[in-house]
Design a protein around this motif. Structure first.
Motif, PDB file in Angstrom:
ATOM      1  N   VAL A  85       0.842  -1.204   0.000  1.00  0.00           N
ATOM      2  CA  VAL A  85       0.000   0.000   0.000  1.00  0.00           C
ATOM      3  C   VAL A  85       0.872   1.246   0.000  1.00  0.00           C
ATOM      4  O   VAL A  85       0.606   2.227  -0.720  1.00  0.00           O
ATOM      5  N   GLY A  86       1.942   1.227   0.783  1.00  0.00           N
ATOM      6  CA  GLY A  86       2.841   2.379   0.812  1.00  0.00           C
ATOM      7  C   GLY A  86       3.560   2.611  -0.497  1.00  0.00           C
ATOM      8  O   GLY A  86       3.972   3.736  -0.801  1.00  0.00           O
ATOM      9  N   ALA A  87       3.703   1.530  -1.302  1.00  0.00           N
ATOM     10  CA  ALA A  87       4.406   1.651  -2.583  1.00  0.00           C
ATOM     11  C   ALA A  87       3.456   1.861  -3.760  1.00  0.00           C
ATOM     12  O   ALA A  87       3.898   1.807  -4.910  1.00  0.00           O
ATOM     13  N   ALA A  88       2.176   2.094  -3.484  1.00  0.00           N
ATOM     14  CA  ALA A  88       1.220   2.342  -4.573  1.00  0.00           C
ATOM     15  C   ALA A  88       1.651   3.577  -5.368  1.00  0.00           C
ATOM     16  O   ALA A  88       2.104   4.570  -4.781  1.00  0.00           O
ATOM     17  N   PRO A  89       1.549   3.539  -6.707  1.00  0.00           N
ATOM     18  CA  PRO A  89       2.009   4.664  -7.536  1.00  0.00           C
ATOM     19  C   PRO A  89       1.325   5.980  -7.162  1.00  0.00           C
ATOM     20  O   PRO A  89       0.098   6.095  -7.233  1.00  0.00           O
TER      21      PRO A  89
ATOM     22  N   ALA B  41      -3.102  -2.217  -6.958  1.00  0.00           N
ATOM     23  CA  ALA B  41      -1.640  -2.068  -6.993  1.00  0.00           C
ATOM     24  C   ALA B  41      -0.963  -2.915  -5.914  1.00  0.00           C
ATOM     25  O   ALA B  41       0.163  -3.375  -6.097  1.00  0.00           O
ATOM     26  N   ALA B  42      -1.669  -3.142  -4.797  1.00  0.00           N
ATOM     27  CA  ALA B  42      -1.081  -3.889  -3.688  1.00  0.00           C
ATOM     28  C   ALA B  42      -1.264  -5.396  -3.818  1.00  0.00           C
ATOM     29  O   ALA B  42      -0.599  -6.160  -3.103  1.00  0.00           O
TER      30      ALA B  42
ATOM     31  N   VAL C 208     -10.493   5.603  -4.290  1.00  0.00           N
ATOM     32  CA  VAL C 208      -9.051   5.520  -4.525  1.00  0.00           C
ATOM     33  C   VAL C 208      -8.501   4.226  -3.933  1.00  0.00           C
ATOM     34  O   VAL C 208      -7.698   3.526  -4.566  1.00  0.00           O
ATOM     35  N   LEU C 209      -8.974   3.897  -2.721  1.00  0.00           N
ATOM     36  CA  LEU C 209      -8.514   2.664  -2.074  1.00  0.00           C
ATOM     37  C   LEU C 209      -8.951   1.439  -2.868  1.00  0.00           C
ATOM     38  O   LEU C 209      -8.162   0.520  -3.106  1.00  0.00           O
ATOM     39  N   ARG C 210     -10.204   1.439  -3.326  1.00  0.00           N
ATOM     40  CA  ARG C 210     -10.759   0.269  -4.016  1.00  0.00           C
ATOM     41  C   ARG C 210     -10.218   0.108  -5.425  1.00  0.00           C
ATOM     42  O   ARG C 210      -9.896  -1.004  -5.855  1.00  0.00           O
ATOM     43  N   ASP C 211     -10.102   1.215  -6.160  1.00  0.00           N
ATOM     44  CA  ASP C 211      -9.785   1.128  -7.587  1.00  0.00           C
ATOM     45  C   ASP C 211      -8.310   1.334  -7.921  1.00  0.00           C
ATOM     46  O   ASP C 211      -7.889   0.989  -9.027  1.00  0.00           O
TER      47      ASP C 211
END
Length: 288
Positions: A179-183, A208-209, A200-203
C-alpha cells in the motif's frame, strides 16, 4: 487469363511449421517444469536408499525406503486389529491438520490484510502497530504456544490461534509495504478526477497492492505449515503434526518420515493452488 502464383515451400508450410515449433516449445516447458523435479526426486530417493543399505547410519536414523513404504501402507489399512495410526487413517490425520491450517490461515491472513491496508493508509496507526507486528514475527511459535494452552486449554482453540498468529505478520507486513508503494501518480490522478478516498482505495491502491499481498499470503501459508507440528503438540491426534510428535517419542522414524512427506506434499499442492489463484487474480503481475 490465368494467373500463376509462385508459393515457396517455406510459405506453403509456414503455419504447420509454426504449430510444430509451438508444440515442441510447449513440451519442452512441460519437461522442464515436471521432468526436472521428478528427476531430482528420483535421485534423492536413490541416494537415500544407497545410504540406508550401506549401513553408514543405523536404520533407526535412516530407514530403507521399503520400511517407510510399509509404514505408509500400515497407516492406510487396518492391521492387527488396529486402524491406521492411533486409530485413524493417514488421510484422516491430514484432513484434521489441513482444517486447522485453513481456518488459522483464513483468520490470520484476513486480519493481517485489513491491518496492512489500515497501516499503509494511516501513518499514525502504522507507527503504533508496526513494533507489535515485528515483535510477534520474531517470536517462534513454541514461545507463546504454552501460554495459549494455559489460556485456552488443549482443544482446538490454541492450535488455530497459534496458526492464525503465525500467519498474521507476513500478510500484514507485505500488504503495508504494498500500500505504501502504490504509484503516487495514479493516486493523484484519481483524486484529480474526483474519486473519493474509498474509491481511490478500491480502484487504485488495492489493485496495486495485490501482487505483494499474494506474496505475503503465500509466506503466511508456509509459516503456518512450519508451525503445524508445534500447534499439534498437545492433543494433536488426529493430525499429521500429532502423528510426527507421537512417533518421534518412540523413535518410529518411518512414520515420522511419512508424516513429513504428507505435510510437504500437501504444502506443495496448496502453494500450487495459490499460484493459480494469483495468476488469475493478478494477471498483470510482471507485465506492467
Amino acid at each position: 487469363m490465368t494467373l500463376f502464383v509462385d508459393i515457396t515451400p517455406q510459405e506453403q508450410g509456414g503455419e504447420p511449421e509454426i504449430g510444430r515449433r509451438a508444440g515442441r516449445s510447449r513440451w519442452k516447458a512441460v519437461g522442464l517444469h515436471v521432468g526436472l523435479p521428478l528427476l531430482s526426486l528420483v535421485l534423492f530417493l536413490v541416494l537415500w536408499q544407497v545410504v540406508a543399505v550401506s549401513g553408514v547410519w543405523s536404520e533407526v536414523f535412516v530407514p530403507r525406503l521399503g520400511t517407510v513404504w510399509h509404514a505408509f501402507v500400515e497407516m492406510s489399512t487396518t492391521h492387527d486389529g488396529a486402524i491406521g495410526y492411533a486409530g485413524y487413517y493417514w488421510w484422516e490425520h491430514l484432513y484434521m491438520t489441513l482444517r486447522r491450517v485453513v481456518v488459522g490461515v483464513i483468520i490470520g491472513v484476513g486480519v493481517g490484510v485489513v491491518l496492512g491496508l489500515v497501516m499503509g493508509s494511516v501513518p499514525v496507526i502504522r507507527r503504533v502497530l508496526e513494533p507489535w507486528l515485528t515483535f510477534l514475527r520474531a517470536l517462534p511459535p513454541l514461545a507463546y504456544f504454552f501460554l495459549l494452552v494455559i489460556w485456552l486449554g488443549i482443544d482446538e482453540a490454541p492450535k488455530i490461534t497459534l496458526l492464525a498468529l503465525a500467519a498474521l505478520p507476513p500478510a500484514a507486513v507485505a500488504t503495508t509495504a504494498a500500500v505504501g508503494a502504490a504509484p503516487v501518480a495514479l493516486v493523484e490522478a484519481a483524486r484529480a478526477l474526483g474519486a473519493s478516498r474509498r474509491e481511490v482505495l478500491r480502484d487504485v491502491i488495492i489493485p496495486a497492492a495485490l501482487p505483494e499481498t499474494f506474496t505475503g499470503i503465500r509466506l503466511s501459508v508456509g509459516i503456518a505449515y512450519s508451525s503445524v507440528v508445534a500447534a499439534e503438540l498437545f492433543n494433536g491426534i488426529p493430525g499429521i503434526g500429532g502423528v510426527v510428535k507421537d512417533a518421534s517419542n518412540y523413535n518410529n522414524t518411518p512414520v515420522v518420515l511419512v508424516g513429513i512427506a504428507l505435510i510437504g506434499f500437501s504444502g506443495l499442492v496448496i502453494d500450487g493452488v495459490l499460484r493459480v489463484i494469483e495468476h488469475r487474480a493478478v494477471p498483470w503481475r510482471g507485465k506492467a
